[in-house]
Design an enzyme around this catalytic site. Sequence first.
Site, mmCIF file in Angstrom:
data_model
loop_
_atom_site.group_PDB
_atom_site.id
_atom_site.type_symbol
_atom_site.label_atom_id
_atom_site.label_comp_id
_atom_site.label_asym_id
_atom_site.label_seq_id
_atom_site.Cartn_x
_atom_site.Cartn_y
_atom_site.Cartn_z
ATOM 1 N N TYR A 173 0.829 -1.207 0.000
ATOM 2 C CA TYR A 173 0.000 0.000 0.000
ATOM 3 C C TYR A 173 0.866 1.262 0.000
ATOM 4 O O TYR A 173 0.613 2.218 -0.747
ATOM 5 C CB TYR A 173 -0.915 -0.035 1.218
ATOM 6 C CG TYR A 173 -1.817 1.147 1.401
ATOM 7 C CD1 TYR A 173 -2.941 1.326 0.595
ATOM 8 C CD2 TYR A 173 -1.581 2.068 2.411
ATOM 9 C CE1 TYR A 173 -3.795 2.402 0.792
ATOM 10 C CE2 TYR A 173 -2.428 3.149 2.605
ATOM 11 C CZ TYR A 173 -3.533 3.306 1.803
ATOM 12 O OH TYR A 173 -4.367 4.379 1.994
ATOM 13 N N LYS A 177 0.962 4.098 -2.923
ATOM 14 C CA LYS A 177 0.584 5.483 -2.635
ATOM 15 C C LYS A 177 1.738 6.450 -2.903
ATOM 16 O O LYS A 177 1.511 7.595 -3.304
ATOM 17 C CB LYS A 177 0.099 5.600 -1.190
ATOM 18 C CG LYS A 177 -1.246 4.942 -0.938
ATOM 19 C CD LYS A 177 -2.337 5.501 -1.844
ATOM 20 C CE LYS A 177 -3.725 5.062 -1.433
ATOM 21 N NZ LYS A 177 -4.767 5.572 -2.344
#
Length: 305
Positions: A173, A177
């Site tokens: 993640y 991002k």
Amino acid sequence: MSGPLLCEGRVVIVTGAGRGLGRAHALAYAAEGARLVVNDLGVGLDGTPGPDSPAARVVAEIRAAGGQAVAHGGDIATTDGAASLVRTALETYGRLDTLVNNAGFLRDRMLVNLDEDDWDAVLRVHLKGHFLPLKHAAAHWRAEAKEGRTPRARVVNTSSGAGLLGSVGQGNYSAAKAGIIGLTLVAAAELGRYGVQVNAIAPAARTRMTERTFADTMAAPGADSFDAMAPGNVSPLVVWLGASASTGVTGRVFETEGGRITVMEGWRPGPTADKGARWTPSEAGDTALKLLAEAEVPGAVYGAE
């Protein structure tokens, strides 16, 4: 008397808009006069298909309040899905003004336990799911500009504090991002000539993803207290960034949480040394330690002790 609506007549796509932040953004845009394409694949937290259509429910909410919206249930991390998303806006409303990339999910693991499939799945939805809608929207806007109809187009991407600082247990993640921030900077530089502004937010809010991972900090307060983690707190900035009123703002990252908005300044040169010749390894190490002693201490990694 209230003033003019900020997004009157604009056509806005919001991905991952069936719940959480995306839903809040879609409702906020509709309240400011925008016409919406509400995208949501209707999947669970791990990315597997769900039994109903959250996008249709959000469309019903918008229409019940007198707004205009259509649902799109395609997979925007595929070329066909992203192309059909943009096509839905053009065929329904005849134009596209704003793209809000918001779709995502989690498969959290510590790095040593993180499967390749979980890495690929999160990178696919978050990062590829930003790139493909952006690519197809940008192709439309470039064609418009070349025909002399330069748009006042806007893209709002969704990064995270995990992409800015890292987050323990979220290597996939965090990498996705962080990649979104890089994509935002490149897109802002490339697409400005076509009338397109591209920015990113790093929100903190209570969603299906965060309320489990950060249960203590995301808990709702009592009825009489300001709910700092309510997703709707993030949406006003997203609406403004997607409106023509944000003219001149591009290539920026904003951290937003509760009633706070912060302009993130990103990587910038810190202390430096130049020998004018090649260092030995020992010299390089000694110099690095001296420079680190002069440098600012980086922000804490989320979840680190």
